[in-house]
Structures are given as structure tokens and as C-alpha cells.
Design a protein around this motif. Sequence first.
Motif, PDB file in Angstrom:
ATOM      1  N   SER A 175       0.671  -1.234   0.008  1.00  0.00           N
ATOM      2  CA  SER A 175       0.161  -0.114   0.125  1.00  0.00           C
ATOM      3  C   SER A 175       0.853   1.252   0.172  1.00  0.00           C
ATOM      4  O   SER A 175       2.134   1.263  -0.397  1.00  0.00           O
ATOM      5  CB  SER A 175      -0.981  -0.111   1.130  1.00  0.00           C
ATOM      6  N   PHE A 176       0.371   2.446   0.513  1.00  0.00           N
ATOM      7  CA  PHE A 176       1.132   3.622   0.374  1.00  0.00           C
ATOM      8  C   PHE A 176       2.436   3.653   1.091  1.00  0.00           C
ATOM      9  O   PHE A 176       3.538   3.845   0.415  1.00  0.00           O
ATOM     10  CB  PHE A 176       0.483   4.877   0.984  1.00  0.00           C
ATOM     11  N   ASN A 177       2.546   3.053   2.204  1.00  0.00           N
ATOM     12  CA  ASN A 177       3.843   3.108   2.966  1.00  0.00           C
ATOM     13  C   ASN A 177       4.924   2.353   2.251  1.00  0.00           C
ATOM     14  O   ASN A 177       6.121   2.505   2.307  1.00  0.00           O
ATOM     15  CB  ASN A 177       3.545   2.852   4.432  1.00  0.00           C
ATOM     16  N   GLU A 178       4.289   1.167   1.652  1.00  0.00           N
ATOM     17  CA  GLU A 178       5.486   0.276   1.412  1.00  0.00           C
ATOM     18  C   GLU A 178       5.771   0.621  -0.094  1.00  0.00           C
ATOM     19  O   GLU A 178       7.206   0.584  -0.194  1.00  0.00           O
ATOM     20  CB  GLU A 178       4.765  -1.333   1.033  1.00  0.00           C
ATOM     21  N   ILE A 179       5.090   1.157  -0.750  1.00  0.00           N
ATOM     22  CA  ILE A 179       5.366   1.700  -2.041  1.00  0.00           C
ATOM     23  C   ILE A 179       6.349   2.968  -1.971  1.00  0.00           C
ATOM     24  O   ILE A 179       7.604   3.223  -2.601  1.00  0.00           O
ATOM     25  CB  ILE A 179       4.363   2.113  -2.966  1.00  0.00           C
ATOM     26  N   LEU A 180       6.096   3.903  -1.098  1.00  0.00           N
ATOM     27  CA  LEU A 180       6.893   4.991  -0.746  1.00  0.00           C
ATOM     28  C   LEU A 180       8.304   4.452  -0.655  1.00  0.00           C
ATOM     29  O   LEU A 180       9.153   5.059  -0.795  1.00  0.00           O
ATOM     30  CB  LEU A 180       6.261   5.908   0.439  1.00  0.00           C
ATOM     31  N   ALA A 181       8.558   3.609   0.488  1.00  0.00           N
ATOM     32  CA  ALA A 181       9.763   3.010   0.382  1.00  0.00           C
ATOM     33  C   ALA A 181      10.414   2.360  -0.584  1.00  0.00           C
ATOM     34  O   ALA A 181      11.513   2.765  -0.554  1.00  0.00           O
ATOM     35  CB  ALA A 181       9.511   1.678   1.843  1.00  0.00           C
ATOM     36  N   LEU A 182       9.801   1.864  -1.345  1.00  0.00           N
ATOM     37  CA  LEU A 182      10.333   1.274  -2.472  1.00  0.00           C
ATOM     38  C   LEU A 182      10.854   2.355  -3.494  1.00  0.00           C
ATOM     39  O   LEU A 182      12.059   2.459  -3.968  1.00  0.00           O
ATOM     40  CB  LEU A 182       9.394   0.489  -3.470  1.00  0.00           C
ATOM     41  N   TYR A 183       9.950   3.389  -3.468  1.00  0.00           N
ATOM     42  CA  TYR A 183      10.230   4.655  -4.495  1.00  0.00           C
ATOM     43  C   TYR A 183      11.496   5.423  -4.038  1.00  0.00           C
ATOM     44  O   TYR A 183      12.410   5.639  -4.769  1.00  0.00           O
ATOM     45  CB  TYR A 183       8.924   5.438  -4.510  1.00  0.00           C
ATOM     46  N   ASN A 184      11.686   5.538  -2.816  1.00  0.00           N
ATOM     47  CA  ASN A 184      12.740   6.206  -2.048  1.00  0.00           C
ATOM     48  C   ASN A 184      13.903   5.216  -1.984  1.00  0.00           C
ATOM     49  O   ASN A 184      15.076   5.896  -1.912  1.00  0.00           O
ATOM     50  CB  ASN A 184      12.442   6.676  -0.750  1.00  0.00           C
ATOM     51  N   GLN A 185      13.806   4.151  -2.319  1.00  0.00           N
ATOM     52  CA  GLN A 185      14.951   3.133  -2.630  1.00  0.00           C
ATOM     53  C   GLN A 185      15.332   3.069  -4.266  1.00  0.00           C
ATOM     54  O   GLN A 185      16.287   2.460  -4.508  1.00  0.00           O
ATOM     55  CB  GLN A 185      14.874   1.658  -2.074  1.00  0.00           C
ATOM     56  N   ASP A 186      14.535   3.719  -4.938  1.00  0.00           N
ATOM     57  CA  ASP A 186      14.981   3.917  -6.214  1.00  0.00           C
ATOM     58  C   ASP A 186      14.640   2.637  -7.004  1.00  0.00           C
ATOM     59  O   ASP A 186      15.114   2.465  -7.775  1.00  0.00           O
ATOM     60  CB  ASP A 186      16.348   4.337  -6.718  1.00  0.00           C
ATOM     61  N   LYS A 187      13.523   2.098  -6.420  1.00  0.00           N
ATOM     62  CA  LYS A 187      13.138   0.899  -7.178  1.00  0.00           C
ATOM     63  C   LYS A 187      11.864   0.880  -8.304  1.00  0.00           C
ATOM     64  O   LYS A 187      11.244   0.042  -8.420  1.00  0.00           O
ATOM     65  CB  LYS A 187      12.747  -0.208  -6.102  1.00  0.00           C
ATOM     66  N   CYS A 188      11.298   2.102  -8.298  1.00  0.00           N
ATOM     67  CA  CYS A 188       9.968   2.373  -8.990  1.00  0.00           C
ATOM     68  C   CYS A 188      10.393   3.311 -10.304  1.00  0.00           C
ATOM     69  O   CYS A 188      10.784   4.491  -9.911  1.00  0.00           O
ATOM     70  CB  CYS A 188       8.896   2.840  -8.326  1.00  0.00           C
ATOM     71  N   GLY A 189       9.924   2.911 -11.264  1.00  0.00           N
ATOM     72  CA  GLY A 189       9.838   3.863 -12.436  1.00  0.00           C
ATOM     73  C   GLY A 189       8.793   4.916 -12.240  1.00  0.00           C
ATOM     74  O   GLY A 189       8.997   6.136 -12.683  1.00  0.00           O
ATOM     75  N   LEU A 190       7.460   4.260 -12.006  1.00  0.00           N
ATOM     76  CA  LEU A 190       6.322   5.404 -11.945  1.00  0.00           C
ATOM     77  C   LEU A 190       5.423   4.838 -10.872  1.00  0.00           C
ATOM     78  O   LEU A 190       5.444   3.609 -10.589  1.00  0.00           O
ATOM     79  CB  LEU A 190       5.718   5.405 -13.336  1.00  0.00           C
ATOM     80  N   TRP A 191       4.645   5.650 -10.262  1.00  0.00           N
ATOM     81  CA  TRP A 191       3.954   5.190  -9.264  1.00  0.00           C
ATOM     82  C   TRP A 191       2.510   6.195  -9.416  1.00  0.00           C
ATOM     83  O   TRP A 191       2.601   7.425  -9.734  1.00  0.00           O
ATOM     84  CB  TRP A 191       4.601   5.678  -7.837  1.00  0.00           C
ATOM     85  N   ILE A 192       1.479   5.732  -9.441  1.00  0.00           N
ATOM     86  CA  ILE A 192       0.217   6.573  -9.283  1.00  0.00           C
ATOM     87  C   ILE A 192      -0.516   6.517  -8.178  1.00  0.00           C
ATOM     88  O   ILE A 192      -1.000   5.421  -7.854  1.00  0.00           O
ATOM     89  CB  ILE A 192      -0.869   6.034 -10.749  1.00  0.00           C
ATOM     90  N   ASP A 193      -0.365   7.510  -7.575  1.00  0.00           N
ATOM     91  CA  ASP A 193      -1.003   7.225  -5.982  1.00  0.00           C
ATOM     92  C   ASP A 193      -1.400   8.757  -5.491  1.00  0.00           C
ATOM     93  O   ASP A 193      -1.440   9.871  -6.319  1.00  0.00           O
ATOM     94  CB  ASP A 193      -0.162   6.742  -5.041  1.00  0.00           C
ATOM     95  N   ALA A 194      -1.494   8.796  -4.199  1.00  0.00           N
ATOM     96  CA  ALA A 194      -1.895  10.096  -3.531  1.00  0.00           C
ATOM     97  C   ALA A 194      -1.034  11.331  -3.795  1.00  0.00           C
ATOM     98  O   ALA A 194       0.369  11.055  -3.540  1.00  0.00           O
ATOM     99  CB  ALA A 194      -2.106   9.963  -1.829  1.00  0.00           C
ATOM    100  N   THR A 195      -1.440  12.274  -4.128  1.00  0.00           N
ATOM    101  CA  THR A 195      -1.005  13.509  -4.371  1.00  0.00           C
ATOM    102  C   THR A 195       0.445  13.745  -3.262  1.00  0.00           C
ATOM    103  O   THR A 195       1.626  14.286  -3.356  1.00  0.00           O
ATOM    104  CB  THR A 195      -1.492  14.847  -4.895  1.00  0.00           C
ATOM    105  N   ILE A 196      -0.090  13.575  -1.941  1.00  0.00           N
ATOM    106  CA  ILE A 196       0.482  13.935  -0.981  1.00  0.00           C
ATOM    107  C   ILE A 196       2.055  13.517  -0.906  1.00  0.00           C
ATOM    108  O   ILE A 196       3.075  13.591  -0.168  1.00  0.00           O
ATOM    109  CB  ILE A 196       0.004  13.480   0.694  1.00  0.00           C
ATOM    110  N   ALA A 197       2.189  12.216  -1.621  1.00  0.00           N
ATOM    111  CA  ALA A 197       3.302  11.291  -1.505  1.00  0.00           C
ATOM    112  C   ALA A 197       4.471  12.194  -2.122  1.00  0.00           C
ATOM    113  O   ALA A 197       5.653  11.993  -1.636  1.00  0.00           O
ATOM    114  CB  ALA A 197       3.112  10.109  -2.422  1.00  0.00           C
ATOM    115  N   ALA A 198       4.382  13.151  -2.723  1.00  0.00           N
ATOM    116  CA  ALA A 198       5.225  14.116  -3.286  1.00  0.00           C
ATOM    117  C   ALA A 198       5.915  14.985  -2.216  1.00  0.00           C
ATOM    118  O   ALA A 198       7.148  15.161  -2.489  1.00  0.00           O
ATOM    119  CB  ALA A 198       4.424  15.063  -4.422  1.00  0.00           C
TER     120      ALA A 198
END
Length: 426
Positions: free
Chosen positions: A241-264
Amino acid sequence: MKSLFNTVAAVAVATTGATAVSAQDLTIAIVNNGHMINMQKVAEAYTAETGVNLNWVALEEGVLREQVTSDTATGGGQYDIINIGMQEAPIWGAAGWIEPLKFSADYDVDDILPAMRAGLSHNGTLYAAPFYGESSMVMYRKDLADAAGVKIRDNDSWANVKGAAMAMHDPDNGVYGACLRGKPGWGDNGAFITTVANSFGARWFDENMKPQLDSAAWNEAVSFYVDLLANYGPPGSEGNSFNEILALYNQDKCGLWIDATIAASFLENPNVAYAQSPNAGNPVGANWLWAWAMAIPAGSPNAEAARDFIEWATSKDYVQAVGNHPDFGWGSVPTGQRASTYDIPEFKAVAGFAAAEMAAIDSAAPEATDLKPYVGVQFVAIPEFPEIGSAFGQEMAAALSGAKSVEDALAAAQAAAVAIMDEAGY
């Protein structure tokens, strides 16, 4: 803001099944995301100024919803302040489960973005105050997209988004093309999948509130979602969910993420670009509307102290407190709740996402339409929806994991929705 720091006299109270507490002690149930966790530290100044002790209960999103709903519906009295959102606030307000909110003139309720104020009100009365608000948007690694020779545009087609995910997908080097919610729950995978389905022209109910999950549009949307994540998502997406994907994104493991604007507010890689959510031909794109808000359970013996705290925590002063806090700063202020935030020079200087965030919020369409005869974007504003959405989320996670086919998962979700709606008298 004088009213925000009233010292509340200590009054011993007792609630059924609870021990006596002081009116200067508040127990607050919050979702365990970044802005809420930050609030615990920022609020140390509130306690120092007022003497009000704040007891925090931080819960994962699905657990929070379950516990808060149970406690509030039964009058359990476990919490003085609760995090709820747009699905619950109008319904719980109408049912008398939560207190109406009236603040001082200094609070400037008209500064709250109209979409947030409307979504948290019933018959013009505000029942929950937005701590932050959000829509959804595409957040992508521009450096990876440029290297792969792909572009992601505002309101792009899902086919192009899939093509971009495919081009950026490089699992041998730990990069997954698309990171999307898969964890079961009506506010988890259900929220994202519903926006995809909306963009494909699907709807939860017809004009007679008969469930429509067995439609061709739902099958097309869910099949696309499952195929996208199965081929270009990280392993185990059904648990993210949000927190798990945020961690992945901040580990440079995601090309794109479609989710809550607040993540920015919490993205650490500087090579992030933003685009409005995609669609599949429906004029309303795949973007949701939500606010995590603060409310007071009805009959709380600490309602006055709770109201004072909510007024402070959702005020312009709180935004300033975060912006000027040595541990946070202007890139970490809660957004999507007040128009004035977007005029603060210090915020504008660091918030490269602000324009995209506001465009997404402004374009969200929760109102009932000919396509969907109910209020809500990623949810349906009826009391039965959390139960229906939870059953749906479990079935979608089963489809994503490969435990069920898309057809079987949608058939099971349709059967559950029909049974719940029939029992409710629809």
C-alpha cells in the motif's frame, strides 16, 4: 490565534470500559503516515503551551478504519480525536456519531479548499477538519523515462503508461516499471483500482444501486491492472500500500507510481516529474479525492479540549509551525487542505509538485453523474460501502497474486456486493 491555546481545566471523567482520565489528556487515533507522524513532534509545542497531554495511537490504514469505526459506532470512548475521511464524515455526522465542528473566526474556515470542506460536511455543517487533502497523480522518474526514450503526459492513455512502465522496467538492476497499490482494503487496492475502473467507464452501481462488478468494463479495467503489475511491478505487490511503495520509491526501485498527491512531500529522489492521472477515454480521469481529517466522537467528555486541538492542528498556524520547524521545513508542510498554503513564498520555492497537486484536486469529480449515480470517486458515499469495498479488495488481491482469475474474483466480489445491498434493503 487566542482560542487555540486555552488552558482546559482538569476534570475527572469515566467512560464505559475505560479508566478515568483528565480533560487535559487527549487520546488521538491517527493513520501511520508521514504527516501524521510528524504532527506528534510538532505538537510538543502545543503541550508545552497548554498543558494538554497528547496520547497518540498510530495505526496502519486498514486497522485504523476498523478500530475507529467499531469504537465510534458503539460509543466505546477509547479516543477523543479520530482520523477519518470523506467516506465517513458526512455519513457519521448525519448519524450523530461525531460532533459538529465550530471554530473561532481566526480559524478562517473559508480558506479550506471548497472540495475538502464539502466532502467533510453534511447539510453545510463541517464534521471533520482536514489535516491534509489529496487527489492522485502520476509520479515518475524522469531520468529513467528520458533514458528509455519515453514520455508520460497529462491524462495519458493507459496504453502509453504501460509502455512507459515496460521501457523503464529493469528488474535485474532492481527497478520495477510500475509500483501500484495491491494490499486489500477499500482504501488500499480498492481505491486505486476503482479509479482505473472509472477511467474505463465502469461504475460500482447502476441507477437503481444494483452492483455492476460483473460488467465488461470492470473486467477490462481489472485485467489491465493485474497484467500491468504482474509484468512490470515488484514481487509481492498484493502486500503493498502507500507506505510500502513510498519506501520502494525512495530506494529508487520504481519507474512510476500512481497514488496520492501527498506522496510528493516525501519523495527523496530529485529526478521526479508529475503528470495528471491517465484515462481510457472517460472524460473523468483516474484521479481520486480524499482528505485525512480530524473528528470528535459524539459524547466525548473531552470535546472542548479536542476541538481546541483540532483547531490548532488544522490551522494556518500549524502550517507555519511545520515550515519553521528545525526537523521538517517547508517541503514537509501538509498540503491540499488550505488555499493560503499555496501562496506562501517559502513553500512555493520548494514544492515543485504544487501545481500538479492542485490541478489534480481541482479536476476530481466526486459528484453524482449520468455515469455514476452516487457521490464519490474512489469510494461510494453509502454506509454499506466499507463492507463491500473490503470484500472487493480481498478478491482483487487474490486476482493479483494469481490465486484466482480476474473473472472469478469479480464474480465473487459481485456476489458479496449483491448480498450486502440486499440485506441493507436496496
